[in-house]
Design a protein around this motif. Structure first.
Motif, PDB file in Angstrom:
ATOM      1  N   SER A   1      85.395 -10.149  64.878  1.00 58.80           N
ATOM      2  CA  SER A   1      86.574 -10.266  65.750  1.00 58.80           C
ATOM      3  C   SER A   1      87.475  -9.046  65.663  1.00 58.80           C
ATOM      4  O   SER A   1      88.695  -9.154  65.783  1.00 58.80           O
ATOM      5  CB  SER A   1      87.354 -11.526  65.390  1.00 58.80           C
ATOM      6  OG  SER A   1      87.939 -11.366  64.116  1.00 58.80           O
ATOM      7  N   GLY A   2      86.865  -7.874  65.423  1.00 65.12           N
ATOM      8  CA  GLY A   2      87.642  -6.632  65.446  1.00 65.12           C
ATOM      9  C   GLY A   2      87.834  -6.171  66.877  1.00 65.12           C
ATOM     10  O   GLY A   2      87.484  -6.878  67.844  1.00 65.12           O
ATOM     11  N   PRO A   3      88.371  -4.955  67.059  1.00 61.84           N
ATOM     12  CA  PRO A   3      88.587  -4.436  68.411  1.00 61.84           C
ATOM     13  C   PRO A   3      87.321  -4.458  69.268  1.00 61.84           C
ATOM     14  O   PRO A   3      87.397  -4.748  70.468  1.00 61.84           O
ATOM     15  CB  PRO A   3      89.053  -2.997  68.157  1.00 61.84           C
ATOM     16  CG  PRO A   3      89.637  -3.017  66.793  1.00 61.84           C
ATOM     17  CD  PRO A   3      88.886  -4.048  66.018  1.00 61.84           C
TER      18      PRO A   3
ATOM     19  N   GLY B   1      89.856  -7.851  62.457  1.00 61.18           N
ATOM     20  CA  GLY B   1      89.140  -6.827  61.683  1.00 61.18           C
ATOM     21  C   GLY B   1      90.048  -5.792  61.052  1.00 61.18           C
ATOM     22  O   GLY B   1      91.065  -6.124  60.425  1.00 61.18           O
ATOM     23  N   LEU B   2      89.706  -4.518  61.269  1.00 60.49           N
ATOM     24  CA  LEU B   2      90.426  -3.427  60.599  1.00 60.49           C
ATOM     25  C   LEU B   2      91.827  -3.208  61.149  1.00 60.49           C
ATOM     26  O   LEU B   2      92.601  -2.453  60.578  1.00 60.49           O
ATOM     27  CB  LEU B   2      89.628  -2.120  60.714  1.00 60.49           C
ATOM     28  CG  LEU B   2      88.408  -2.021  59.797  1.00 60.49           C
ATOM     29  CD1 LEU B   2      87.551  -0.814  60.180  1.00 60.49           C
ATOM     30  CD2 LEU B   2      88.815  -1.931  58.337  1.00 60.49           C
ATOM     31  N   VAL B   3      92.171  -3.857  62.261  1.00 62.34           N
ATOM     32  CA  VAL B   3      93.557  -3.744  62.730  1.00 62.34           C
ATOM     33  C   VAL B   3      94.457  -4.409  61.679  1.00 62.34           C
ATOM     34  O   VAL B   3      95.544  -3.918  61.368  1.00 62.34           O
ATOM     35  CB  VAL B   3      93.744  -4.394  64.110  1.00 62.34           C
ATOM     36  CG1 VAL B   3      95.191  -4.287  64.566  1.00 62.34           C
ATOM     37  CG2 VAL B   3      92.820  -3.747  65.121  1.00 62.34           C
TER      38      VAL B   3
ATOM     39  N   ASP C   1     102.411   1.159  57.398  1.00 61.42           N
ATOM     40  CA  ASP C   1     103.545   1.872  58.017  1.00 61.42           C
ATOM     41  C   ASP C   1     103.191   2.383  59.419  1.00 61.42           C
ATOM     42  O   ASP C   1     103.869   3.253  59.956  1.00 61.42           O
ATOM     43  CB  ASP C   1     104.018   3.032  57.116  1.00 61.42           C
ATOM     44  CG  ASP C   1     102.911   4.017  56.795  1.00 61.42           C
ATOM     45  OD1 ASP C   1     101.721   3.684  57.019  1.00 61.42           O
ATOM     46  OD2 ASP C   1     103.212   5.134  56.326  1.00 61.42           O
ATOM     47  N   HIS C   2     102.132   1.830  60.006  1.00 64.56           N
ATOM     48  CA  HIS C   2     101.788   2.154  61.404  1.00 64.56           C
ATOM     49  C   HIS C   2     101.837   0.888  62.265  1.00 64.56           C
ATOM     50  O   HIS C   2     100.845   0.518  62.884  1.00 64.56           O
ATOM     51  CB  HIS C   2     100.386   2.776  61.476  1.00 64.56           C
ATOM     52  CG  HIS C   2     100.345   4.203  61.045  1.00 64.56           C
ATOM     53  ND1 HIS C   2      99.169   4.893  60.847  1.00 64.56           N
ATOM     54  CD2 HIS C   2     101.339   5.083  60.768  1.00 64.56           C
ATOM     55  CE1 HIS C   2      99.445   6.132  60.471  1.00 64.56           C
ATOM     56  NE2 HIS C   2     100.746   6.265  60.401  1.00 64.56           N
ATOM     57  N   PRO C   3     103.007   0.189  62.313  1.00 64.12           N
ATOM     58  CA  PRO C   3     103.047  -1.096  63.016  1.00 64.12           C
ATOM     59  C   PRO C   3     102.718  -0.964  64.500  1.00 64.12           C
ATOM     60  O   PRO C   3     102.160  -1.876  65.099  1.00 64.12           O
ATOM     61  CB  PRO C   3     104.485  -1.579  62.807  1.00 64.12           C
ATOM     62  CG  PRO C   3     105.266  -0.357  62.477  1.00 64.12           C
ATOM     63  CD  PRO C   3     104.314   0.577  61.778  1.00 64.12           C
TER      64      PRO C   3
ATOM     65  N   SER D   1      79.120  -7.233  66.538  1.00 65.27           N
ATOM     66  CA  SER D   1      80.218  -6.251  66.434  1.00 65.27           C
ATOM     67  C   SER D   1      80.902  -6.480  65.086  1.00 65.27           C
ATOM     68  O   SER D   1      82.111  -6.637  65.018  1.00 65.27           O
ATOM     69  CB  SER D   1      81.196  -6.417  67.595  1.00 65.27           C
ATOM     70  OG  SER D   1      81.645  -7.756  67.690  1.00 65.27           O
ATOM     71  N   TYR D   2      80.054  -6.527  64.038  1.00 66.43           N
ATOM     72  CA  TYR D   2      80.605  -6.884  62.725  1.00 66.43           C
ATOM     73  C   TYR D   2      81.014  -5.674  61.885  1.00 66.43           C
ATOM     74  O   TYR D   2      81.247  -5.789  60.678  1.00 66.43           O
ATOM     75  CB  TYR D   2      79.653  -7.822  61.962  1.00 66.43           C
ATOM     76  CG  TYR D   2      78.265  -7.291  61.688  1.00 66.43           C
ATOM     77  CD1 TYR D   2      78.016  -6.411  60.643  1.00 66.43           C
ATOM     78  CD2 TYR D   2      77.187  -7.694  62.465  1.00 66.43           C
ATOM     79  CE1 TYR D   2      76.737  -5.936  60.383  1.00 66.43           C
ATOM     80  CE2 TYR D   2      75.904  -7.224  62.212  1.00 66.43           C
ATOM     81  CZ  TYR D   2      75.692  -6.345  61.166  1.00 66.43           C
ATOM     82  OH  TYR D   2      74.424  -5.875  60.917  1.00 66.43           O
ATOM     83  N   GLY D   3      81.124  -4.488  62.516  1.00 60.04           N
ATOM     84  CA  GLY D   3      81.746  -3.347  61.846  1.00 60.04           C
ATOM     85  C   GLY D   3      80.951  -2.781  60.689  1.00 60.04           C
ATOM     86  O   GLY D   3      79.717  -2.864  60.658  1.00 60.04           O
TER      87      GLY D   3
ATOM     88  N   PHE E   1      90.738   0.323  48.121  1.00 60.61           N
ATOM     89  CA  PHE E   1      92.176   0.571  47.979  1.00 60.61           C
ATOM     90  C   PHE E   1      92.935   0.098  49.229  1.00 60.61           C
ATOM     91  O   PHE E   1      93.948  -0.604  49.140  1.00 60.61           O
ATOM     92  CB  PHE E   1      92.402   2.069  47.725  1.00 60.61           C
ATOM     93  CG  PHE E   1      93.832   2.431  47.459  1.00 60.61           C
ATOM     94  CD1 PHE E   1      94.517   1.895  46.375  1.00 60.61           C
ATOM     95  CD2 PHE E   1      94.515   3.314  48.288  1.00 60.61           C
ATOM     96  CE1 PHE E   1      95.845   2.230  46.128  1.00 60.61           C
ATOM     97  CE2 PHE E   1      95.844   3.649  48.054  1.00 60.61           C
ATOM     98  CZ  PHE E   1      96.508   3.114  46.973  1.00 60.61           C
ATOM     99  N   VAL E   2      92.393   0.452  50.403  1.00 62.62           N
ATOM    100  CA  VAL E   2      93.036   0.069  51.662  1.00 62.62           C
ATOM    101  C   VAL E   2      93.007  -1.460  51.813  1.00 62.62           C
ATOM    102  O   VAL E   2      94.010  -2.085  52.189  1.00 62.62           O
ATOM    103  CB  VAL E   2      92.325   0.753  52.857  1.00 62.62           C
ATOM    104  CG1 VAL E   2      92.791   0.180  54.182  1.00 62.62           C
ATOM    105  CG2 VAL E   2      92.538   2.258  52.826  1.00 62.62           C
ATOM    106  N   GLY E   3      91.835  -2.056  51.498  1.00 66.25           N
ATOM    107  CA  GLY E   3      91.707  -3.516  51.583  1.00 66.25           C
ATOM    108  C   GLY E   3      92.703  -4.195  50.656  1.00 66.25           C
ATOM    109  O   GLY E   3      93.299  -5.220  50.996  1.00 66.25           O
TER     110      GLY E   3
ATOM    111  N   THR F   1      82.845   5.699  62.953  1.00 64.36           N
ATOM    112  CA  THR F   1      83.865   6.700  63.237  1.00 64.36           C
ATOM    113  C   THR F   1      84.565   6.317  64.535  1.00 64.36           C
ATOM    114  O   THR F   1      84.007   5.596  65.358  1.00 64.36           O
ATOM    115  CB  THR F   1      83.271   8.111  63.458  1.00 64.36           C
ATOM    116  OG1 THR F   1      82.315   8.021  64.498  1.00 64.36           O
ATOM    117  CG2 THR F   1      82.631   8.673  62.201  1.00 64.36           C
ATOM    118  N   GLY F   2      85.762   6.837  64.684  1.00 60.69           N
ATOM    119  CA  GLY F   2      86.477   6.618  65.938  1.00 60.69           C
ATOM    120  C   GLY F   2      87.593   5.613  65.776  1.00 60.69           C
ATOM    121  O   GLY F   2      87.548   4.726  64.921  1.00 60.69           O
ATOM    122  N   VAL F   3      88.606   5.803  66.609  1.00 56.98           N
ATOM    123  CA  VAL F   3      89.815   4.990  66.544  1.00 56.98           C
ATOM    124  C   VAL F   3      89.691   3.774  67.480  1.00 56.98           C
ATOM    125  O   VAL F   3      88.650   3.561  68.103  1.00 56.98           O
ATOM    126  CB  VAL F   3      91.049   5.843  66.897  1.00 56.98           C
ATOM    127  CG1 VAL F   3      91.346   6.853  65.821  1.00 56.98           C
ATOM    128  CG2 VAL F   3      90.870   6.521  68.253  1.00 56.98           C
TER     129      VAL F   3
END
Ligand SMILES: Cc1cc2nc3c(=O)[nH]c(=O)nc-3n(C[C@H](O)[C@H](O)[C@H](O)COP(=O)(O)OP(=O)(O)OC[C@H]3O[C@@H](n4cnc5c(N)ncnc54)[C@H](O)[C@@H]3O)c2cc1C
Length: 457
Positions: free
Chosen positions: A18-20, A49-51, A58-60, A105-107, A130-132, A374-376
């Protein structure tokens, strides 16, 4: 195999993840093929997902896409089944007994490794961990990093995720308090002694993957000085003028690096370190604990637009107590589906999954699993729309799909004691997160354990 007709029963699609990628494919498909019924599955009770678990706290503004996803989920033709892992709770085969088509689409849930001695030493961790951890992913709640007994951290990799990490390590704690970073991460970061972060890459400044926005932010953290070999940066920029002048984003980025940081008085720093390949993690005497990192020094070779890092046989060591690797995520294969392990993605043509040269009827992919990690979000959207268009073309052309037998997933959920989380359930969890956040003066406080999320319901 079955063929779907426009006037018959709805086209039933299962979306795994359920990511982008999953949401944008659903968004396009519901518009372009209205007679569609979508069931979306995610292993976590929380969607997006990664959103939710990647994008920095700090990127709301980046997370505003969640409201687009909410609108998709409000559609009557859409259902969400969180807390259901495909490949574990329910197999792809079982899904194929229920749907006309499946979108994977499981990333990317694994890490690329440095593959050097000492990589498993305490104090080395991947960006994903670390991010997780700071973003409250239930798999990393208990993650530990010794930030309180070192003043130096090394981040291996020179992309935007590396800068997210450097920024989180160096941003004043009171600034982070106003974000949705988890409370436990705030507590650990408030005790952090890290003052110097080295962001290390194999090649030179012209080859970094950072983008200007992130570098500008990094340059303007209060009390943080930028360090680099400025002569080397200038020399590389001069030598690569012929490619820089034709590429506006690169030109902007280079001028930021060349200008450096305006901060004069700073007790913290971030360093962009070029031409270094890690070859060994150094340990403290008699302790499984990071003491430093050894690099091989590189030189650049090859044409300007495809410079390669070549080891010189000279080495250098640097003291540090923490090493975070930000050298890429990796997708994992799922049972019964072809996987290209060299490229780390599911082989496909415009989103249609291929087995060798043959198309797999009714099987599609989108997002990081389709094109590699890769990619935003915007590029993921474009790519998801491409897959949705492939599905619509296949439907219009009467291409064969799966042949569902109409098995009952609800029965499987009951038999296997799976408690699926609907989108309405998720909105209740989210409302509780907003309420906790309000008490703490932040946008939300995330639940970080699955049992705590389910306890809200
Ligand atoms: C640290 C980090 C920061 C980022 N920051 C930004 C940013 O600021 N701006 C930006 O535009 N982009 C950013 N990105 C990129 C962006 O997040 C990706 O482009 C995008 O999330 C990829 O979407 P996806 O749907 O392919 O994968 P994901 O977002 O990873 O979604 C995959 C989903 O699949 C689920 N899943 C996995 N396995 C299973 C399974 N077996 N069964 C069911 N579900 C499963 C996962 O739980 C997850 O929800 C960032 C990426 C990272 C890693």
């Amino acid at each position: 195999m079955s063929v779907i007709s426009k006037v018959s029963a709805p086209f039933k699609l299962a979306i795994v993840g359920s990511g982008p990628a999953g949401f944008y494919t659903a968004h396009r498909l519901l518009k372009e093929w209205p007679n569609t019924q979508i069931d979306m599955f995610d292993s976590l009770p929380t969607p997006h997902g990664l959103v939710r678990f990647g994008v920095a706290p700090d990127h709301p503004e980046v997370k505003n896409v969640m409201s687009t996803f909410d609108r998709v989920a409000e559609d009557d033709r859409f259902r969400f089944f969180g807390n259901v892992t495909i490949g574990k709770n329910i197999s792809v085969k079982e899904l194929s007994n229920n749907f006309d088509a499946i979108l994977l689409s499981y990333g990317a849930s694994e890490d690329r490794k440095m593959n050097i001695p000492g990589e498993d030493t305490y104090g080395v961790a991947s960006a994903r961990n670390f991010v997780g951890w700071y973003n409250g992913h239930p798999d990393y709640t208990d993650f530990k990093l010794p930030l309180d007994d070192t003043d130096t951290a090394v981040v291996v990799g020179q992309g935007n995720v590396a800068l997210d990490i450097a920024r989180i390590l160096l941003t004043p704690i009171d600034t982070l308090r106003k974000t949705d970073i988890t409370e436990y991460a705030l507590e650990t970061l408030s005790k952090s002694r890290v003052k110097h972060v080295h962001v290390v890459g194999r090649r030179g400044p012209v080859q970094v993957s950072f983008t200007s926005k992130e570098v500008r932010e990094q340059m303007s953290i209060p009390g943080v000085q930028f360090n680099a070999d400025m002569n080397f940066i200038s020399k590389e920029i001069t030598e690569s003028q012929s490619i820089i002048s034709k590429n506006r984003p690169l030109k902007r980025l280079m001028s930021l690096l060349e200008k450096g940081s305006p901060t004069k008085e700073a007790d913290k720093s971030w360093t962009a370190k070029f031409l270094r390949s890690p070859v060994e993690v150094l340990k403290r005497a008699n302790e499984n604990r990071v003491n430093g990192i050894k690099y091989e020094i590189n030189r650049l070779e090859g044409p300007l637009d495809a410079r390669k890092a070549i080891g010189t046989g000279e080495f250098e060591t640097q003291e540090c107590g923490v090493i975070l690797t930000s050298i890429g995520y990796k997708s994992a294969p799922i049972e019964g589906i072809p996987f290209d392990s060299r490229q780390g993605r599911v082989p496909n043509y415009l989103g249609k999954i291929l087995n060798g040269k043959d198309e797999l009827p009714g099987m599609y992919t989108a997002g990081w699993l389709k094109r590699g990690p890769t990619g935003v979000i915007v590029s993921t959207m474009t790519d998801a729309y491409e897959t949705a268009d492939t599905i619509v073309d296949d439907l219009k052309n009467g291409k064969p799909m799966l042949a569902p037998k109409g098995d009952d997933l609800t029965k499987l959920f009951q038999e296997r004691q799976i408690r699926p989380v609907s989108y309405l359930d998720w909105k209740k969890i989210e409302a509780a997160e907003f309420a906790m956040g309000e008490k703490l003066g932040k946008p939300r406080e995330k639940f970080c354990r699955i049992q705590d999320m389910l306890a809200v319901l």
